[in-house]
Design a protein around this motif. Structure first.
Motif, PDB file in Angstrom:
ATOM      1  N   GLN A  96       0.828  -1.207   0.000  1.00 22.39           N
ATOM      2  CA  GLN A  96       0.000   0.000   0.000  1.00 22.39           C
ATOM      3  C   GLN A  96       0.862   1.256   0.000  1.00 22.39           C
TER       4      GLN A  96
ATOM      5  N   ASN B   3       2.554   1.686  -3.373  1.00 23.94           N
ATOM      6  CA  ASN B   3       1.653   2.221  -4.399  1.00 23.94           C
ATOM      7  C   ASN B   3       1.498   3.737  -4.306  1.00 23.94           C
ATOM      8  N   LYS B   4       1.728   4.283  -3.097  1.00 25.95           N
ATOM      9  CA  LYS B   4       1.590   5.728  -2.912  1.00 25.95           C
ATOM     10  C   LYS B   4       2.831   6.501  -3.359  1.00 25.95           C
TER      11      LYS B   4
ATOM     12  N   LYS C 172       3.857   5.250  -8.892  1.00 29.02           N
ATOM     13  CA  LYS C 172       2.651   5.706  -9.584  1.00 29.02           C
ATOM     14  C   LYS C 172       2.939   6.054 -11.037  1.00 29.02           C
TER      15      LYS C 172
ATOM     16  N   ASN D 271     -16.911   9.286   3.102  1.00 23.69           N
ATOM     17  CA  ASN D 271     -16.620   9.746   1.747  1.00 23.69           C
ATOM     18  C   ASN D 271     -17.489  10.918   1.309  1.00 23.69           C
TER      19      ASN D 271
ATOM     20  N   THR E 131     -13.702  -0.112  -0.582  1.00 22.01           N
ATOM     21  CA  THR E 131     -13.355   1.296  -0.378  1.00 22.01           C
ATOM     22  C   THR E 131     -11.851   1.506  -0.451  1.00 22.01           C
ATOM     23  N   THR E 132     -11.091   0.587   0.148  1.00 20.50           N
ATOM     24  CA  THR E 132      -9.630   0.716   0.106  1.00 20.50           C
ATOM     25  C   THR E 132      -9.082   0.522  -1.303  1.00 20.50           C
ATOM     26  N   MET E 133      -9.851  -0.140  -2.156  1.00 17.76           N
ATOM     27  CA  MET E 133      -9.415  -0.361  -3.543  1.00 17.76           C
ATOM     28  C   MET E 133      -9.870   0.770  -4.467  1.00 17.76           C
ATOM     29  N   ASP E 134     -10.462   1.827  -3.865  1.00 16.07           N
ATOM     30  CA  ASP E 134     -10.854   3.038  -4.602  1.00 16.07           C
ATOM     31  C   ASP E 134     -11.910   2.779  -5.671  1.00 16.07           C
TER      32      ASP E 134
ATOM     33  N   GLU F 160     -15.358   3.354  -7.249  1.00 14.11           N
ATOM     34  CA  GLU F 160     -16.199   4.547  -7.166  1.00 14.11           C
ATOM     35  C   GLU F 160     -17.604   4.341  -7.716  1.00 14.11           C
TER      36      GLU F 160
ATOM     37  N   HIS G  88     -18.014  -2.162 -10.114  1.00 14.43           N
ATOM     38  CA  HIS G  88     -17.084  -3.130  -9.525  1.00 14.43           C
ATOM     39  C   HIS G  88     -17.797  -4.430  -9.158  1.00 14.43           C
TER      40      HIS G  88
ATOM     41  N   ASN H 156      -9.076   1.187   8.193  1.00 14.95           N
ATOM     42  CA  ASN H 156      -9.088   2.504   7.557  1.00 14.95           C
ATOM     43  C   ASN H 156     -10.417   3.224   7.732  1.00 14.95           C
TER      44      ASN H 156
END
Length: 393
Positions: A19, A22-23, A28, A111, A150-153, A155, A159, A196
């Motif tokens: 994680q 990835n940031k 990126k 969110n 949610t952690t996998m973004d 939207e 999904h 999270n």
């Protein structure tokens, strides 16, 4: 199980490391999509457990085990036991709706999204109808899966379509591959995702603002942690209902005074500089006046009068109805008894700021013969009328 603990800890370390990786700006820029840390950990853990046979003695790591392969063939539901299933179906539908809407609101709060409760209900109903023909479980919102998504973004609901395709593919061709997947790895993935969504800073803020809400937060957190999300939600709802009943039965009350050189009436215990009007008690009652709160209203009035016995005699009690909103007939009987008792002792009861009362509340006051001489649009108007009547007497 020490082996399960070690696998779980290493899974958390790898998940968290990927994680953070990835940031990183360079990662990126170099990769078109983030590294799927959950998938990487699941594959590695399954391969290691399978090759090393960690599920056998002496390690005995719990694994997913055998998963039935294939998909359910759509068919018309069996209606033989339909009458016996009506009652449990109603109960299950209520429980699943409560779970779903609570999960949705938790995610929406984090969110800054809006949740349409009616839309969620229609969605669950549609899923249940389709699921009845395909042998599915009762549809419901999943806190753990929602946290993971949610952690996998993710939207959009798209999904879910991707998830269905992947699950279908696994059920058709890869059920043997997930046999050695350690359960502790699944728990690690869910734990990191749910972590999270937990806002411990909110708990600290609640302690400084409201001890009652802090207690609700702690009870929900402890019970959910020990017994699971389902029991945690039930306990939270039960505690919330108790708090609502408590607030309705024992609402906030205050004796008001006027700030010097103003027309603002405020609680005396919060504003020591405020002063009472001679011979008048202004009583604030912050709740609907109903069967639940009528006893509290009567007791507070009596207590206020007893505390004032050694001071200047009171000739008028003004009830600030700003937050009363409504009254019922049982409260009306208490008001009538109070008014008659105070009239015998030479005191009047007036009602101010009654514009917020609904039709039922106004009818109750009218039934007590409260006219323009006892009902006023503001506290200053009630005080002025009281002073005039005292002078005339």
């Amino acid at each position: 199980n020490v082996a399960s603990l070690v696998i779980g800890v290493f899974s958390l370390i790898i998940l968290r490391s990927i994680q953070e990786l990835n940031k990183h700006p360079k990662v990126k820029k170099a990769l078109p999509i983030p590294i799927p840390e959950q998938l990487v950990v699941l594959i590695l853990a399954t391969m290691i457990t399978g090759f090393a046979r960690l599920n056998d003695y002496p390690f005995s790591v719990p694994v997913v085990g055998e998963v039935p392969s294939g998909l359910y063939v759509p068919a018309f539901p069996d209606t033989k036991n339909f009458s016996k299933l009506i009652s449990p179906a109603i109960l299950i539908s209520i429980v699943t709706y409560i779970l779903t809407i609570n999960v949705a609101k938790a995610v929406a709060a984090n969110n800054k999204l809006n949740v349409d409760a009616n839309q969620e209900l229609v969605s669950l109903a549609a899923q249940s109808i389709v699921g009845g023909f395909t042998g599915s479980c009762v549809p419901s919102g999943s806190f753990s899966r929602t946290a993971l998504i949610t952690t996998m973004d993710a939207e959009t609901p798209m999904h879910n379509a991707v998830t269905c395709v992947v699950i279908g593919f696994v059920l058709m061709f890869l059920t043997e591959a997930v046999y050695f997947l350690p359960k502790t790895v699944l728990a690690s993935v869910i734990f990191l995702a749910v972590k999270n969504m937990m806002k411990f800073g909110e708990c600290k803020a609640l302690w400084s603002v409201s001890k009652a809400e802090w207690t609700q937060w702690m009870v929900a957190f402890v019970i959910t942690t020990i017994f699971g999300v389902d029991i945690g939600i039930y306990a939270s709802i039960a505690l919330s209902v108790l708090m609502i009943l408590k607030n309705a039965s024992f609402p906030y009350t205050a004796v008001l005074g006027v700030l010097p050189n103003t027309q603002h009436y405020v609680p005396l215990k919060f504003y020591p500089e405020a002063r009472e009007v001679d011979g008048i008690k202004i009583f604030q009652f912050d709740a609907p006046l109903t069967f639940a709160s009528k006893d509290s209203f009567e007791n507070k009035i009596q207590k206020m009068l007893i505390q004032n016995m050694a001071k200047e005699p009171i000739h008028t009690i003004i009830v600030d109805c700003r937050a009363v909103m409504t009254m019922d007939t049982s409260a009306g009987k208490v008001l009538q008894a109070l008014m008659e008792e105070n009239e015998r002792e030479g005191r009047r009861i007036y009602f101010a700021n009654w514009r917020g009362l609904d039709t039922v509340g106004l009818r109750v006051l009218k039934s007590l013969k409260c006219d323009d001489k006892k009902m006023f649009l503001s506290i200053p108007d009630a005080i002025e009328a009281s002073v005039k009547e005292s002078i005339e007497i």
